[in-house]
Design an enzyme around this catalytic site. Structure first.
Site, PDB file in Angstrom:
ATOM      1  N   SER A  92      84.438  -8.933 -54.731  1.00  0.00           N
ATOM      2  CA  SER A  92      83.120  -8.926 -55.354  1.00  0.00           C
ATOM      3  C   SER A  92      82.056  -9.253 -54.317  1.00  0.00           C
ATOM      4  CB  SER A  92      83.041  -9.943 -56.499  1.00  0.00           C
ATOM      5  OG  SER A  92      83.051 -11.273 -55.994  1.00  0.00           O
ATOM      6  N   LYS A  93      80.813  -8.997 -54.677  1.00  0.00           N
ATOM      7  CA  LYS A  93      79.674  -9.206 -53.781  1.00  0.00           C
ATOM      8  C   LYS A  93      79.571 -10.663 -53.342  1.00  0.00           C
ATOM      9  CE  LYS A  93      75.919  -7.102 -52.059  1.00  0.00           C
ATOM     10  NZ  LYS A  93      75.987  -5.951 -51.156  1.00  0.00           N
ATOM     11  N   ARG A  94      80.076 -11.590 -54.153  1.00  0.00           N
ATOM     12  CA  ARG A  94      79.996 -13.015 -53.810  1.00  0.00           C
ATOM     13  C   ARG A  94      80.745 -13.334 -52.528  1.00  0.00           C
ATOM     14  NH1 ARG A  94      81.866 -13.432 -58.920  1.00  0.00           N
ATOM     15  NH2 ARG A  94      83.774 -14.458 -58.185  1.00  0.00           N
TER      16      ARG A  94
END
Length: 487
Positions: A256-258
């Site tokens: 994910s972007k995190r």
């Protein structure tokens, strides 16, 4: 059976690397079987719509070399099908299910739905619409339902899932899947604003586009029983399904972007080569042979086999991606590299270099870097004489008598009629042998005077590239500054 597949992204932002893999697998499967691969933009959820996202998706897919068939005339050469232009079709078939008694009106407010959600949570159950305790045409009856419709009450249309039985389907990757009907939610098909949900539009489009194989991410696996039921409700043939494994980060959590870059455009901006990136993406969950990892697009098409895709999540290994980029960079032709390196040099403020010179720089450094964009900073001494010199390197390699040792060598180098790798090497070697000096004792001082750095390409390659006149000027300037105490 004619093979027809589709990639159906939503225009909600960037193209995720997982989306690229889905598109790539659809493309490989279609080309392997002589079929068609269709692009469809699923934009029914207008709350998540992002301006220009479709153009971004198409541009990144085109960059990756993925070509789609059946382009729409008004969409241009890459024109996709767009769901927001087909709403009448979805409404027609949503209402058809109402007429068949396979769907129903639901009038629940958001407050009522939240109360139901909290009740189910307190009872320890997962959220599933309870049609027997909510306000819908099943519990209200025909008369009250008609009254609410006539009064303009807001409603949605939900599918009526059988209370008993099972939903079965075969997944090419996961085998036979069986889900009890009691675990399948009465999914909304048409929302209160008349827009279809993904589930209805997806099934209707796949049917009318004659999609033979639905190849998509694992996250859609829980929705598949609903889709299978809709095919059955309409009396349509069900396509074959293949749900691809999740992409994981190095901690084995969902990518994910995190946790860092996940957008294709981010990797492009970092300088990953297209062929290397596509090759890497193709092997996330699948490897055709197991004995090698570098494949051309033609080989990927020829070897692609959905049944060999793994069920387990695939780790997005950045170290492996970097390694793969290096392998492709080493094989990149000078002609292909020069335009790219020229742009990177211009970004670094270096312009007006001849293509021939840029090509030689690339050949000298292509096996020393992961990205072409790393070359300008590493090679700043190839565009101008160094103004700074590594202090630690100078302290270690420049001794009290070094100047006296290098002057006669410089004099011999100045007499060379050809200033090539071989001629400078042979001259230096002969000088060292005659003087009884190890070549390393002079090689490092030469590198220091010419580059100011402790590391770089081979010394004699560097001298040949800089050229005789410039090398002699740098030697002279350095020695003069050293004598003057400036260094």
């Amino acid at each position: 059976m004619d093979v027809r597949v589709r990639f159906a992204p939503s225009p909600t932002g960037y193209l995720h690397v997982g989306g690229l893999r889905t598109a790539l697998y659809n493309y490989l499967f279609a080309r392997k079987h002589g079929g068609k691969c269709i692009l469809r933009i699923e934009d029914t959820d207008r709350t998540r719509f992002v301006e220009n996202a479709t153009e971004n998706l198409i541009e990144n897919l085109r960059w990756a070399g993925i070509e789609f068939d059946e382009s729409l005339e008004k969409g241009g050469e890459f024109g996709p099908y767009v769901q927001s232009e087909r709403f009448d079709l979805y409404t027609k078939y949503g209402l058809e299910l109402l007429e068949k008694g396979l769907a129903y009106y639901a009038f629940d407010t958001s407050e009522e739905l939240e109360a139901m959600r909290q009740r189910l949570q307190e009872e320890g159950g997962s959220f599933k619409y309870d049609r027997n305790k909510m306000r819908n045409s099943i519990t209200l009856g025909n008369e009250e339902t008609k009254r609410l419709l006539d009064s303009g009450e807001k409603y949605v249309i939900r599918m009526k899932v059988p209370e008993d039985g099972e939903v079965k389907f075969n997944d090419i990757i996961r085998g036979e899947v069986t889900v009890p009907c009691k675990d399948v939610d009465d999914q909304i098909l048409l929302k209160s604003d008349g827009f279809p949900t993904y589930h209805l539009a997806n099934v209707v489009d796949d049917h009318f586009m004659q999609i033979s194989h639905v190849i998509r991410g694992e996250e859609w696996l829980p929705s598949t029983p609903k889709h299978v039921l809709l095919y059955q409700f309409f009396g349509w043939d069900t396509p074959d399904f293949a749900h691809l494994p999740l992409l994981l980060n190095d901690k084995k959590a969902k990518l994910s972007k995190r946790h860092g870059d996940v957008a294709v455009e981010d990797f492009r901006a970092k300088g990953y080569l297209k062929d290397a990136f596509v090759n890497f993406i193709a092997l996330l969950g699948w490897n055709p042979t197991g004995d090698r990892e570098i494949y051309s697009m033609e080989e990927l098409i020829d070897l692609f086999d959905l049944s060999k895709v793994n069920k387990a999540g695939a780790v997005f290994d950045l170290k492996k991606l970097a390694w793969m980029n290096q392998q492709y960079l080493k094989e990149l032709s000078t002609a292909e590299a020069v335009p790219v390196l020229k742009v990177e040099l211009e970004k670094a403020g270096v312009a007006n270099l001849r293509d021939e010179y840029i090509g030689k720089i690339f050949e000298l450094f292509k096996e020393r870097v992961t990205f072409i964009g790393e070359i300008p900073e590493m090679t700043n001494y190839l565009y101008a004489a160094p103004s700074e010199f590594e202090e630690a390197y100078m302290a270690k390699r420049w001794k009290a008598d070094t100047a006296d040792l290098v002057r006669p060598l410089i004099e011999k180098l100045s007499t060379l009629s050809e200033f090539t790798h071989d001629s400078t090497h042979d001259c230096t070697k002969a000088f060292c042998e005659e003087a009884g000096i190890k070549m390393g004792e002079l090689m490092h001082p030469l590198r220091l005077m010419l580059t100011g750095k402790s590391a770089g390409a081979g010394m004699f390659d560097t001298m040949a590239l800089i050229g005789k006149e410039e090398c002699l000027n740098r030697f002279s300037s350095f020695l003069a500054r050293k004598e003057a105490g400036e260094l």
